[in-house]
Design an enzyme around this catalytic site. Structure first.
Site, PDB file in Angstrom:
ATOM      1  N   GLY A   1       0.843  -0.887  -0.061  1.00 38.31           N
ATOM      2  CA  GLY A   1      -0.040  -0.097   0.095  1.00 38.31           C
ATOM      3  C   GLY A   1       0.500   1.394  -0.064  1.00 38.31           C
ATOM      4  N   LYS A   2       2.085   0.889  -0.246  1.00 39.85           N
ATOM      5  CA  LYS A   2       3.180   2.199  -0.565  1.00 39.85           C
ATOM      6  C   LYS A   2       3.074   3.049  -1.544  1.00 39.85           C
ATOM      7  CE  LYS A   2       6.208   0.171   2.719  1.00 39.85           C
ATOM      8  NZ  LYS A   2       7.522  -0.711   2.762  1.00 39.85           N
ATOM      9  N   LEU A   3       2.509   2.372  -2.684  1.00 34.91           N
ATOM     10  CA  LEU A   3       2.320   3.015  -3.992  1.00 34.91           C
ATOM     11  C   LEU A   3       0.876   2.545  -4.466  1.00 34.91           C
ATOM     12  CD1 LEU A   3       5.373   2.633  -4.265  1.00 34.91           C
ATOM     13  CD2 LEU A   3       5.124   2.499  -6.855  1.00 34.91           C
TER      14      LEU A   3
END
Length: 350
Positions: free
Chosen positions: A317-319
């Site tokens: 969920g970082k990108l």
């Protein structure tokens, strides 16, 4: 025999259905005298393997450097002593970096150059000596080696004096009044001192990265500052007075920047702590990075963070799921100038 998995071409031959195949033949890149770096990057786009990745990195960087995108720039590795200092400082001054996350080592070497020290071309081997014998000689002569770069040790003594005379006393007074200061406050004060001493002493070299960040209100975060000469000096100074650092206090302003941005990009040079600190920032926000470029030499197969692809970061969920991202596996001292110069050329020609 069934032809369910075949189609008829114009010449009557049967061709299999190809779900992921596209008719996009590899071209043969041209390299000629007089090309601009942007034109060379375009030629990379006709080729495959790493050339295609670098071409994509230029395109994503061009989008990332748009005024509406908040750019988090992660800088690890020996990028300052190897000559990449001006590129990063210029990007800050030109408004293409909004947040810088880097190592204490890069800030140390940046300050050394700001106050008059220099890194020098060196050698990995000396004629007639083994590498160990060569390094033993350098030890006796007071020269530190970073692969093929030399740094005379007396510059670290100058750096210590710079911190004790120009940086730490200001922060010590703040600590005495209101408690430990943030690491970002340390980097800010370092940038101020670098700029002032550089101008006062008429140093030939430019004041550098921390000074550019200070002058342009760009915060520098250094989450592993203890792992550097800067950190060692800060610790030693703290033993004799109220000066101290609060490592957690940087988290709120950093995440506030990430929370408030409409579009965000991560430009990641190298790996390590700066890379993870930059990427994990999005874990506590509703969004994630819309753009990502990574320049690294570490392979993904080890499972280590430094070589991990930005696609892998998407699973955390970082990108964003639809983020534009690419990883370029090559020496960043080669790829960083190429990617930046080509992207800036495209922006200039828009």
């Amino acid at each position: 025999m069934s032809d369910d998995h075949a189609t008829d071409s114009e010449d009557g031959h049967h061709e299999p259905e190809r779900e992921t195949f596209s008719h996009d033949p590899i071209g043969h890149a041209e390299a000629r005298a007089g090309m601009t770096v942007g034109e060379l990057a375009d030629e990379y786009g006709t080729a495959g393997v790493g050339a295609a990745d670098l071409h994509e990195a230029v395109a994503i960087t061009e989008s990332m450097f748009d005024d509406d995108v908040t750019v988090f720039f992660s800088l690890a590795g020996a990028m300052v002593p190897t000559g990449m200092r001006r590129i990063v400082a210029d990007l800050i001054r030109e408004g293409h970096i909004d947040v810088l996350v880097t190592t204490g080592a890069n800030l140390t070497h940046d300050a050394i150059e700001a106050i008059g020290g220099k890194h020098h071309h060196g050698a990995v081997h000396a004629e007639g000596k083994t590498e160990r014998e060569h390094d033993e000689t350098l030890r006796d002569e007071g020269v530190d080696r970073i692969y093929n770069v030399y740094l005379p040790q007396e510059f670290f003594a100058d750096f210590e004096s710079h911190l004790r005379e120009e940086v730490f006393p200001v922060l010590e007074a703040e600590c005495d009044e209101s408690g430990p200061v943030s690491i970002q406050r340390l980097t800010e004060e370092l940038g101020r001192a670098n700029a002032e001493v550089n101008e006062r002493d008429d140093v030939d070299e430019a004041p550098g990265i921390a000074a550019a960040a200070y002058e342009n209100d760009v915060p520098i975060y250094c989450p592993a500052v203890q792992d550097s000469v800067l950190g060692l000096q800060a610790w030693m100074y703290s033993q004799t007075g109220p000066f101290s650092l609060d490592a957690l206090s940087d988290m709120t302003p950093l995440t506030d920047i990430a929370f408030d941005t409409d579009e965000a990009g991560a430009f990641v040079v190298g790996g390590g702590v700066p890379k993870n600190f930059t990427l994990q920032t999005m874990l506590v926000t509703p969004g994630a990075y819309d753009y990502g470029v990574q320049l690294t030499m570490d392979p993904k197969q080890t499972g280590g963070l430094s070589g991990a692809t930005l696609d892998e970061a998407r699973s955390w969920g970082k990108l964003e799921k639809d983020a534009e991202n690419v990883s370029v596996y090559a020496d960043a001292t080669i790829t960083l100038p190429l990617v930046v110069a080509a992207a800036l050329e495209r922006l200039e020609n828009q």
